[in-house]
Design a protein around this motif. Structure first.
Motif, PDB file in Angstrom:
ATOM      1  N   VAL A 116     -25.925  17.989 -31.747  1.00  0.00           N
ATOM      2  CA  VAL A 116     -25.110  16.815 -31.447  1.00  0.00           C
ATOM      3  C   VAL A 116     -25.832  15.925 -30.443  1.00  0.00           C
ATOM      4  O   VAL A 116     -25.887  14.707 -30.584  1.00  0.00           O
ATOM      5  CB  VAL A 116     -23.726  17.238 -30.899  1.00  0.00           C
ATOM      6  N   GLU A 117     -26.434  16.551 -29.465  1.00  0.00           N
ATOM      7  CA  GLU A 117     -27.160  15.745 -28.478  1.00  0.00           C
ATOM      8  C   GLU A 117     -28.334  15.013 -29.086  1.00  0.00           C
ATOM      9  O   GLU A 117     -28.595  13.859 -28.781  1.00  0.00           O
ATOM     10  CB  GLU A 117     -27.677  16.659 -27.361  1.00  0.00           C
ATOM     11  N   ILE A 118     -29.035  15.711 -29.957  1.00  0.00           N
ATOM     12  CA  ILE A 118     -30.176  15.059 -30.606  1.00  0.00           C
ATOM     13  C   ILE A 118     -29.687  13.864 -31.415  1.00  0.00           C
ATOM     14  O   ILE A 118     -30.239  12.766 -31.349  1.00  0.00           O
ATOM     15  CB  ILE A 118     -30.918  16.071 -31.502  1.00  0.00           C
ATOM     16  N   GLU A 141     -37.706  19.286 -24.420  1.00  0.00           N
ATOM     17  CA  GLU A 141     -37.447  20.560 -25.106  1.00  0.00           C
ATOM     18  C   GLU A 141     -36.229  20.518 -26.028  1.00  0.00           C
ATOM     19  O   GLU A 141     -35.291  21.283 -25.855  1.00  0.00           O
ATOM     20  CB  GLU A 141     -37.271  21.688 -24.088  1.00  0.00           C
ATOM     21  N   PRO A 142     -36.264  19.621 -27.005  1.00  0.00           N
ATOM     22  CA  PRO A 142     -35.083  19.518 -27.873  1.00  0.00           C
ATOM     23  C   PRO A 142     -34.926  20.737 -28.766  1.00  0.00           C
ATOM     24  O   PRO A 142     -33.825  21.029 -29.215  1.00  0.00           O
ATOM     25  CB  PRO A 142     -35.369  18.264 -28.706  1.00  0.00           C
ATOM     26  N   THR A 143     -35.983  21.454 -29.023  1.00  0.00           N
ATOM     27  CA  THR A 143     -35.890  22.518 -30.033  1.00  0.00           C
ATOM     28  C   THR A 143     -35.774  23.895 -29.412  1.00  0.00           C
ATOM     29  O   THR A 143     -35.750  24.887 -30.128  1.00  0.00           O
ATOM     30  CB  THR A 143     -37.136  22.494 -30.925  1.00  0.00           C
ATOM     31  N   ALA A 144     -35.665  23.973 -28.082  1.00  0.00           N
ATOM     32  CA  ALA A 144     -35.674  25.290 -27.448  1.00  0.00           C
ATOM     33  C   ALA A 144     -34.565  26.171 -27.992  1.00  0.00           C
ATOM     34  O   ALA A 144     -34.724  27.377 -28.117  1.00  0.00           O
ATOM     35  CB  ALA A 144     -35.532  25.139 -25.941  1.00  0.00           C
ATOM     36  N   ALA A 145     -33.439  25.560 -28.340  1.00  0.00           N
ATOM     37  CA  ALA A 145     -32.315  26.368 -28.785  1.00  0.00           C
ATOM     38  C   ALA A 145     -32.242  26.449 -30.306  1.00  0.00           C
ATOM     39  O   ALA A 145     -31.315  27.014 -30.846  1.00  0.00           O
ATOM     40  CB  ALA A 145     -31.017  25.777 -28.245  1.00  0.00           C
ATOM     41  N   LEU A 146     -33.200  25.851 -30.972  1.00  0.00           N
ATOM     42  CA  LEU A 146     -33.056  25.726 -32.426  1.00  0.00           C
ATOM     43  C   LEU A 146     -33.969  26.695 -33.172  1.00  0.00           C
ATOM     44  O   LEU A 146     -34.964  27.171 -32.651  1.00  0.00           O
ATOM     45  CB  LEU A 146     -33.388  24.295 -32.848  1.00  0.00           C
ATOM     46  N   SER A 147     -33.580  26.939 -34.395  1.00  0.00           N
ATOM     47  CA  SER A 147     -34.436  27.789 -35.208  1.00  0.00           C
ATOM     48  C   SER A 147     -35.297  26.904 -36.111  1.00  0.00           C
ATOM     49  O   SER A 147     -35.235  25.688 -36.060  1.00  0.00           O
ATOM     50  CB  SER A 147     -33.588  28.748 -36.016  1.00  0.00           C
ATOM     51  N   LYS A 186     -36.659  19.888 -39.443  1.00  0.00           N
ATOM     52  CA  LYS A 186     -35.966  18.627 -39.720  1.00  0.00           C
ATOM     53  C   LYS A 186     -36.221  17.628 -38.598  1.00  0.00           C
ATOM     54  O   LYS A 186     -36.428  16.441 -38.830  1.00  0.00           O
ATOM     55  CB  LYS A 186     -34.479  18.871 -39.884  1.00  0.00           C
ATOM     56  N   ILE A 187     -36.194  18.146 -37.364  1.00  0.00           N
ATOM     57  CA  ILE A 187     -36.413  17.233 -36.243  1.00  0.00           C
ATOM     58  C   ILE A 187     -37.824  16.662 -36.286  1.00  0.00           C
ATOM     59  O   ILE A 187     -38.038  15.476 -36.034  1.00  0.00           O
ATOM     60  CB  ILE A 187     -36.119  17.970 -34.922  1.00  0.00           C
ATOM     61  N   MET A 188     -38.759  17.507 -36.650  1.00  0.00           N
ATOM     62  CA  MET A 188     -40.136  17.008 -36.776  1.00  0.00           C
ATOM     63  C   MET A 188     -40.198  15.842 -37.757  1.00  0.00           C
ATOM     64  O   MET A 188     -40.821  14.815 -37.498  1.00  0.00           O
ATOM     65  CB  MET A 188     -41.055  18.130 -37.283  1.00  0.00           C
ATOM     66  N   ARG A 189     -39.507  16.023 -38.873  1.00  0.00           N
ATOM     67  CA  ARG A 189     -39.518  14.955 -39.890  1.00  0.00           C
ATOM     68  C   ARG A 189     -38.891  13.677 -39.316  1.00  0.00           C
ATOM     69  O   ARG A 189     -39.425  12.597 -39.491  1.00  0.00           O
ATOM     70  CB  ARG A 189     -38.753  15.377 -41.134  1.00  0.00           C
ATOM     71  N   VAL A 190     -37.767  13.846 -38.634  1.00  0.00           N
ATOM     72  CA  VAL A 190     -37.101  12.661 -38.087  1.00  0.00           C
ATOM     73  C   VAL A 190     -38.016  11.944 -37.097  1.00  0.00           C
ATOM     74  O   VAL A 190     -38.155  10.724 -37.132  1.00  0.00           O
ATOM     75  CB  VAL A 190     -35.783  13.055 -37.382  1.00  0.00           C
ATOM     76  N   ASN A 201     -27.538  15.789 -42.054  1.00  0.00           N
ATOM     77  CA  ASN A 201     -28.911  16.179 -42.357  1.00  0.00           C
ATOM     78  C   ASN A 201     -29.261  17.493 -41.654  1.00  0.00           C
ATOM     79  O   ASN A 201     -29.949  18.352 -42.203  1.00  0.00           O
ATOM     80  CB  ASN A 201     -29.827  15.038 -41.910  1.00  0.00           C
ATOM     81  N   PHE A 202     -28.748  17.660 -40.441  1.00  0.00           N
ATOM     82  CA  PHE A 202     -29.055  18.882 -39.697  1.00  0.00           C
ATOM     83  C   PHE A 202     -28.113  20.025 -40.046  1.00  0.00           C
ATOM     84  O   PHE A 202     -28.537  21.132 -40.327  1.00  0.00           O
ATOM     85  CB  PHE A 202     -28.946  18.627 -38.191  1.00  0.00           C
TER      86      PHE A 202
END
Ligand SMILES: Nc1ncnc2c1ncn2[C@@H]1O[C@H](COP(=O)(O)OP(=O)(O)OP(=O)(O)O)[C@@H](O)[C@H]1O
Ligand SMILES: Nc1ncnc2c1ncn2[C@@H]1O[C@H](COP(=O)(O)OP(=O)(O)OP(=O)(O)O)[C@@H](O)[C@H]1O
Ligand SMILES: [Mg+2]
Ligand SMILES: [Mg+2]
Lengths: 322, 348, 497, 318
Positions: C153-155, C170-176, C182-186, C131-132
């Motif tokens: 992978v950690e998420i 801070e799960p999204t600090a490294a993400l665009s 997607k993480i918000m949806r999950v 999904n990611f």
């Protein structure tokens, strides 16, 4: 006062070492009437000198996160080489010079394998240890025996035995100089700063433009040089070059360094701490012989001091505990 | 296709290079001296070094966690002496062996406690134990090897054979296999690797890091202790000065086999092949009648060359180097606060 | 949306001190079951410390936590996991030497006498992962993944664990943007299925998107805990910082007509035919999704191997190493501050001059005074929060570590400053400061290249924006008042124009 | 067919053992046309046994073993015998007593050194009570039986009130011995008889004494102390015959040992001697000291035992 508190907090290990040292001094002066004398202190310093001279360079090397197990073998090799050349007509000064250059070459081998090729220092320097030690025996054999003593010119031993200014033995002068140089490097030069940086984070150091390969290589060469110098000093003092000397010296050096608070992974440590570490070890050994304690108790004491100091500094040192 | 990819992965395997070196050495020695390539000689080599093989195999697991044990020599000497003393006192050999193993495992307990509970670096902790253990070994026999009152079957252990194989070789085979299974098939191997690669991550994933490390220290101590019993029974006496360089051989074998001091990687197979290389060199050079000092020199050269080939020119490395990767230097150099506190003098 | 309003976690007067630092000075609040509870605060406010206490990674100095009404004092992470609390920590906690699959199950494997049993949730993991990012395979070795992929992978690992409380620091600090969405949806889905989520982020938009209530920490103290409904971003920022910051694009004042850097047809294994120019006094932004190749461009400019031509001030330069790059006038703020940026064991004062020792040398020797002055200058300039300048950098909070890295790089005084994710994990107050600094630099005639996966940062800061997709430059656009973010998102997502 | 002899020296790190190997091979070649294979035991019972095993598997005709350990010697002898290979031991023999043993009469000479050293000391310094310091290998029982205990007995036979005030491990090493002797002399400045269980240690003790301004004799008259060693290599000999140095006694035997080993082995190979019955083949460990040995005698000793080709006199004169 504030400074003192700060010191107590950050340098617990050194404080503990000073405590142990003081306790040793007091205990030994009470237990052995012959402990407190200039000759005895000179003896201990002479014994410790070899370790401290090498460890002063090896300490900074360890601060970069590397170490050298070949120092004992290089010391033995240098002693033999120097004796061999002196015996066979090379003037003592020239012989010393050549020996020191060759000793630096041994350091260069380590620099090449560890720093340039990136081989793990344990294996690489143990390899050098074997090679240098093997050649030390071979040179003695080529000379026709198991060690070299006969036929050494007078000034060969004079070099090691004549005190400087008629007062202090040369080895002690060299030791003090080595310590001073490395305290200076550690505190006041870019080289020192960069060595700490390399040990703290190699990758960051590279990305910050620090010549990591060059600095580590340089330190290996310096350690080789100091091991060679120690070899020359020792052979001259004893008046005999034996390829068996310096066995286990690498452990003595590392123990002094680590007792002094330097991390084997690099990044922290100090020359001053190393000197304290070496003195604690030196005086313990001295005291035990003075008291006539059999040598296996000495081995045990060595281990107990090592673990004990770290346990103590662990207990009293205020450390950011996870 | 299948076969080819299998083959490729074999070639890329770091151990493959080691295996080639091993084979090359055997071929050379076999051609250079007639007494080398003989079953009896191989039996000799394996019997003489059985203890090294299984101890190194077990210590590989420990090294994978980033820990190592310098006190194995001391433990070996201590256990050998103790075993001989107990046997000399008239205890049945099995009981003597069990008591010795129990005592030998104390090395592991102390090492493990110092490392896990008191955060002392493995180097210091086990070096300290090396000094202490070595001293105690000499102390309990007053510096003299123990041989008084030994029962007639004292050497039975190393003399007996099973199915025509010397028992020591069987012990080595079983020991190596057990370590291999632990490393490759059970969670211990995976956890060891995780701990060595990133201790924090392992702990935060819920792994009981201390227990794993402690357990492995004890395992290695048990191996060293058994090694002591076997050595005593091989030479027929409890000698406190025996096998001086055992710990060095163990560590050299492990590191040559591809496990770094910092852990996180490594295989038992690699260790075993590397140990065999070291063993074969020693034996072969002796068979060639080479002067011991030259042997030392040659060993040093081979060590450096082998590890250079292994680290620099293995096929796996070549492939990795082709990819500009940014991940490789990271291992072991992470700087979390926890690690910092560990390092500040504790890891030494 | 069915939400039970009962409390799952009660936190009472949690305190934590480290030597010389009081990280938490008595924090108390409740977390409602089945809600998304956010925690915000400046760098060093104590958020991560709190999380570590909650999950057993560190003991509290004092205070009490109740879980489902029962006292809860985890001694070890596994205690918290056993109680159904699963956590994703701030710093990457992933084992490089294991495969993705091995990492996903790490510590949670089912086993018989330590022989692992076949994991039954592998399919679940695979689908979450797909999904990611479909390019991550379970058999991949983690060390071969990019930082962002590791984070995913950690998420995933946190998501596959069966738990009732999921903590994310801070799960999204490294993400665009894409992955973040997607993480918000999950997270929404998980919350709807009854899970409680504790969520920490410096990206306030995320907080408002998914949060139900928020706890604001400032300097170790709890400032407020309140529902997010009805709050505005300004309210929240005021609570966090005690002041208001607003960010909008202000073009740099320099002339921007002199070209200092020309990159022509640069290719590597990942990049294809990269072309762009950089002007004096300009802030150039690189934007693209995860793995688009931004970091790779930064590395090429910092001495990595490549084909093609790089001209600086009109002359072709040939860089073989980082040192060459530094000599040629580049400086880099690397992406991974912990592994590539800081010297954790050393104090701030020793970190700052390392890229340019000359700044603290007098007569060839390091001058302690110069070193102190320099450190003080940057501590002041970047508002680095530290008890003193010898504070080991590893003990600073993430955002302050980042400032140290920037200080180190600024001290180099290079013409061209490369900044890869310069404000990752930095709180919005500090982020503003960093942006101001970057703008200052540009105004003083330096050229800055910012690589960021945060669109807001790019649009709020850069003069021109290079849009990347799959190792190629898709387009270079001028920034301005009415820049079309939807268009940008389409371009970097690879949609054909 | 050529006879192949296996020789396992204690350790090649000492000149004594290097010499023995040399003379051994020479003699085997010259008198019997036999070939010699040398594997170093490295002063370690484990390595030594390994060497024995490997020689057995190589199928040598006979083995000469200088083992570091009594218990291990029995094992080695049993192994060789099981393979039908004759074996000799030297210095250290197994309690099983089932193979020929080359026995240098060290205990006699050690005792005599004790006597001579004490006599000389007391003659020159009648008022100073005898205090002995010993450097040994750390408790090897064979060293006790052959060297230190007889030496002390010799001392006590002259000076019944003599006291051993210090006994430490000198590790057979000059530098270590020097360091330790410095400490010993610090604690016991009244030490006046020093025994090093080999020459290397005695030389270390001398270096320590010299550093403290001691180590001197007035033309052979003890001033500060008397030092004795074991082996008799040229390094020691130079000091012993230097009238102003306090290292004055040693004893040793290389040639006869080596020859006896070879002769015994060949005899066993040829079936002239039974390989599995105890037999002690004594060799004289010649005592050498400044007062009772002539320079020419010492010169001859060096030539015979250490293939010395220089002139002792010349060396002494410069
Ligand atoms: N192990 C430690 N030892 C000493 N001080 C620490 C330690 N861990 C955290 N601190 C200090 O505690 C304070 C709170 O840190 P924490 O990591 O919780 O901040 P944070 O709110 O998560 O910040 P960020 O947003 O930057 O991640 C900081 O001042 C930090 O320096
Ligand atoms: N260490 C690595 N090993 C192998 N491939 C990598 C590595 N790092 C990145 N990559 C790959 O290289 C490509 C470009 O990565 P890069 O880091 O430049 O992307 P980016 O745009 O900076 O994105 P982000 O930093 O958000 O991941 C990606 O496809 C990524 O998977
Ligand atoms: Mg945080
Ligand atoms: Mg990137």
């Amino acid at each position: 006062m504030k400074y003192l508190m700060h010191y107590l907090q950050t340098d617990m290990q050194k404080v503990i070492l000073m405590g142990i040292l003081a306790a040793l001094m007091i205990g030994l002066s009470i237990a052995s009437p012959n402990f407190l004398s200039i000759t005895n202190f000179t003896n201990v310093l002479l014994k410790v000198a070899i370790i401290v001279i090498i460890a002063s360079a090896a300490n900074l090397l360890m601060i970069t996160g590397n170490f050298d197990l070949s120092v004992g073998a290089v010391l033995a090799f240098s002693g033999i080489l120097h004796a061999y050349m002196s015996k066979h007509g090379v003037p003592v000064e020239l012989s010393i010079l050549i020996t020191l250059i060759v000793a630096m070459a041994w350091g260069g081998v380590n620099a090449l394998t560890v720093s340039v090729l990136g081989i793990n220092p344990v294996i690489a320097t143990v390899g050098t240890l074997f090679i240098a030690r093997g050649f030390a025996f071979l040179i003695a054999r080529w000379d026709g025996g198991a060690n070299i003593m006969m036929g050494l010119p007078r000034d060969f031993v004079d070099f090691g035995r004549d005190p400087v200014f008629g007062l202090v033995p040369l080895a002690i002068v060299v030791m003090v100089a080595a310590v001073a140089i490395f305290i200076f490097i550690e505190k006041r030069t870019a080289l020192g700063r960069k060595a700490y940086a390399i040990g703290a984070n190699l990758k960051s150091a590279k990305l910050s433009g620090i010549n990591t390969v060059g600095i580590v290589a340089l330190l290996y060469v310096l350690v080789g040089l100091f091991a060679g110098l120690s070899g020359v000093l020792q052979t001259s003092r004893v008046g005999l070059a034996s390829p068996t000397v310096g066995k286990g010296l690498e452990f003595d050096v590392i123990v002094a360094i680590i007792l002094g608070g330097t991390s084997m992974l690099g990044g922290v440590g100090s020359t001053f701490g190393m000197v304290l570490g070496a003195l604690v070890v030196g005086f313990t050994a001295n005291g035990m012989v003075l008291l006539g304690i059999p040598f296996y108790y000495q081995t045990i004491a060595y281990g107990v001091i090592l673990i004990g100091t770290l346990l103590l500094s662990q207990k009293f040192g205020t450390r950011a505990k996870a | 296709m299948q076969v080819q990819s299998k083959l490729m992965s074999l070639v890329k395997n770091q151990n493959f290079v080691l295996l080639l070196i091993f084979i090359a050495l055997n071929v050379y020695f076999a051609s250079a001296t007639k007494s080398y390539f003989q079953v009896g000689n191989y039996f000799n080599m394996l019997t003489q070094n059985a203890a090294l093989l299984f101890t190194a195999a077990a210590a590989t697991l420990l090294m994978k966690t980033g820990n190592f044990d310098l006190s194995t020599t001391a433990n070996l000497a201590f256990s050998g002496v103790l075993y001989a003393i107990l046997a000399g006192m008239g205890l049945p050999l099995t009981l003597a062996a069990l008591i010795t193993l129990a005592a030998g495992s104390c090395f592991g307990v102390v090492n493990g406690l110092l490392v896990t509970r008191y955060d002392i670096s493995p180097f210091i902790a086990t070096l300290g134990m090396m000094f202490i253990g070595g001293g105690v070994a000499l102390l309990i026999c007053d510096g003299q090897s123990v041989r008084n009152g030994l029962p007639a079957n004292f050497m039975g252990l190393m003399r007996s054979e099973v199915l025509g194989l010397p028992i020591s070789i069987l012990i080595a085979a079983v020991g190596v296999t057990v370590s291999w299974i632990m490393a490759e098939k059970t969670l211990i191997g995976k956890y060891a690797m995780a701990i060595g690669s990133n201790k924090n991550a392992a702990a935060l994933a819920g792994i009981n890091v201390d227990r794993v490390v402690m357990g492995l220290f004890i395992l290695v101590a048990l191996c060293a202790s058994l090694a002591g019993i076997m050595t005593a029974s091989r030479i027929g006496t409890g000698d406190p000065r025996v096998a001086e360089f055992f710990f060095m051989d163990v560590i050299v074998a492990i590191m040559l086999g591809g496990t770094p001091l910092t852990g996180g990687r490594g295989t038992v197979i690699g260790t075993v092949i590397a140990a065999m290389i070291v063993i074969v060199i020693g034996n072969g050079l002796n068979m060639l009648g080479i002067l011991v000092f030259w042997q030392t020199v040659i060993k040093g050269v081979i060590l450096i060359v082998a590890v250079t080939i292994n680290e620099k020119f293995s096929f796996e490395k070549l492939r990795d180097q082709a990819t500009p990767s940014k991940g490789d230097a990271g291992a072991g150099n992470g700087q979390t606060m926890e690690e910092w506190s560990l390092r500040r003098g504790n890891i030494l | 949306m069915t939400r039970t309003s009962d409390t799952i976690i009660e936190i009472r007067d949690i305190k934590k001190s480290f030597p010389g630092v009081k990280a938490l000075k008595g924090v108390s609040f409740d977390v409602a079951r089945g809600s998304v509870h956010c925690i915000v605060g400046e760098n060093g406010a104590g958020k991560s410390t709190f999380i570590k206490i909650l999950t057993g990674a560190q003991p509290a100095s004092s205070g009490e936590i109740r879980l489902n009404g029962e006292p809860f004092a985890p001694y070890h992470v596994s205690d918290a996991i056993a109680q159904g609390i699963s956590c994703l920590y701030q710093e990457l906690n992933i084992v490089e030497d294991l495969s993705v699959e091995q990492n996903l199950s790490l510590g949670q494997e089912k086993h018989k006498f330590l022989f692992p049993k076949r994991a039954d949730n592998l399919d679940k993991a695979r689908s979450i992962l797909a999904n990611f990012d479909e390019s991550i395979k379970l058999s991949d070795k983690v060390s071969n993944l990019s930082v962002a992929q590791k984070q995913i992978v950690e998420i995933t690992r946190a998501l596959v664990t069966d738990c009732s409380v999921l903590v994310m620091d801070e799960p999204t600090a490294a993400l665009s943007l894409g992955e973040t969405t997607k993480i918000m949806r999950v997270i929404e889905r998980l919350r709807d299925s009854g899970m409680t989520i504790i969520y920490i982020s410096h990206k306030l938009s995320e907080i408002f998107e998914i949060g139900d209530s928020v706890t604001v920490l400032r300097d170790g103290e709890m400032v407020a805990t309140q529902p997010l409904k009805g709050m505005t971003q300004t309210d929240l920022v005021r609570l966090m910082l005690g002041k208001v910051v607003a960010e909008q694009y202000i073009p740099s004042t320099g002339a921007r007509d002199e070209t200092v850097l020309e990159v022509r047809d640069v290719s590597t294994r990942k990049l294809r035919d990269i072309n762009f120019d950089l002007k004096k006094g300009e802030i150039l932004g690189f934007y693209g999704l995860l793995g688009a190749g931004k970091t790779e461009v930064a590395e090429v400019l910092f001495g990595h191997d490549c084909r093609g031509e790089i001209r600086k001030d009109g002359n072709i330069i040939n860089m073989k190493s980082e040192r060459d790059a530094l000599r040629s006038g580049f400086a880099l703020v690397p992406e991974e501050r912990r592994e590539e940026g800081i010297f954790g064991l050393l104090g701030i004062a020793k970190n700052v001059p390392l890229m340019n020792m000359k700044t603290v040398m007098k007569n060839g020797l390091v001058s302690g005074k110069a070193e102190r002055d320099l450190a003080d200058k940057y501590i002041d300039m970047l508002q680095i929060a530290a008890s003193n300048r010898n504070h080991p950098v590893a003990l600073l909070s993430g955002g302050n570590q980042q400032k140290v890295v920037i200080a180190k790089c600024l001290n180099r005084d290079s013409d061209i400053i490369l900044m890869d994710e310069p404000t990752r994990g930095v709180d919005i107050g500090a982020k503003q400061e960093i942006h101001n600094i970057i703008r200052d630099l540009a105004n003083k005639g330096k050229s800055v290249v910012v690589f960021s996966s945060e669109l807001q940062e790019i649009t709020g800061l850069c003069d021109r924006i290079v849009l990347m997709y799959d190792g190629k430059v898709r387009e270079t656009i001028e920034n301005g008042e009415n820049i079309d973010t939807d268009y940008i998102l389409d371009v970097v997502a690879g949609k054909e124009a | 067919d050529k006879i192949v002899l296996g020789k396992i020296p204690y350790t090649l790190e000492h000149s004594y053992h290097q010499s023995i190997v040399e003379i051994f091979a020479d003699h085997a070649e010259k008198y019997y046309g036999a070939e010699t294979i040398v594997v170093d035991g490295q002063a370690n019972s484990d390595t030594t046994l390994t060497a024995v095993e490997n020689m057995i598997s190589q199928g040598v005709d006979a083995i000469a073993l200088h083992s570091p350990d009594i218990g291990m010697t029995a094992t080695a002898v049993a192994k060789a015998h099981a393979a039908g290979i004759p074996i000799t031991t030297t210095l250290i023999y197994p309690e099983s007593k089932n193979a020929p043993h080359i026995a240098p009469q060290e205990a006699l000479s050690s005792h005599r050194m004790g006597v001579v050293a004490t006599e000389q000391w007391i003659a020159a310094n009648p008022d100073k009570p005898v205090k002995v310091a010993i450097l040994d290998f750390g408790g090897f029982e064979q060293v006790v039986a052959l060297r230190t205990a007889p030496f002390v007995a010799g001392v006590k036979s002259i000076a019944p009130n003599a006291e051993v005030v210090a006994q430490q491990n000198g590790f057979g090493n000059t530098v270590k011995s020097m360091e330790i002797m410095l400490d010993i002399l610090q604690a016991n400045p009244d030490v006046n008889i020093i025994f090093g269980a080999n020459d290397d240690m005695a030389l270390g003790a001398l270096a320590a004494a010299e550093q403290l301004g001691r180590g001197q004799m007035d033309n052979g008259v003890p001033l500060t102390e008397v030092i004795a060693g074991v082996d008799g290599g040229e390094n020691a000999m130079i000091k012993i015959f230097d009238p102003s140095s306090s290292f004055k006694l040693t004893h040793g035997q290389v040639r006869d040992n080596a020859r006896a080993e070879v002769d015994t082995m060949v005899a066993m190979v040829r079936g002239e001697l039974p390989m599995d019955s105890w037999m002690e083949i004594p060799t004289l460990s010649q005592e050498i000291d400044y007062w009772n040995t002539s320079l020419a005698g010492a010169q001859r000793f060096l030539q015979e035992n250490f293939s010395f080709d220089g002139s002792l006199e010349e060396l002494l004169s410069n």
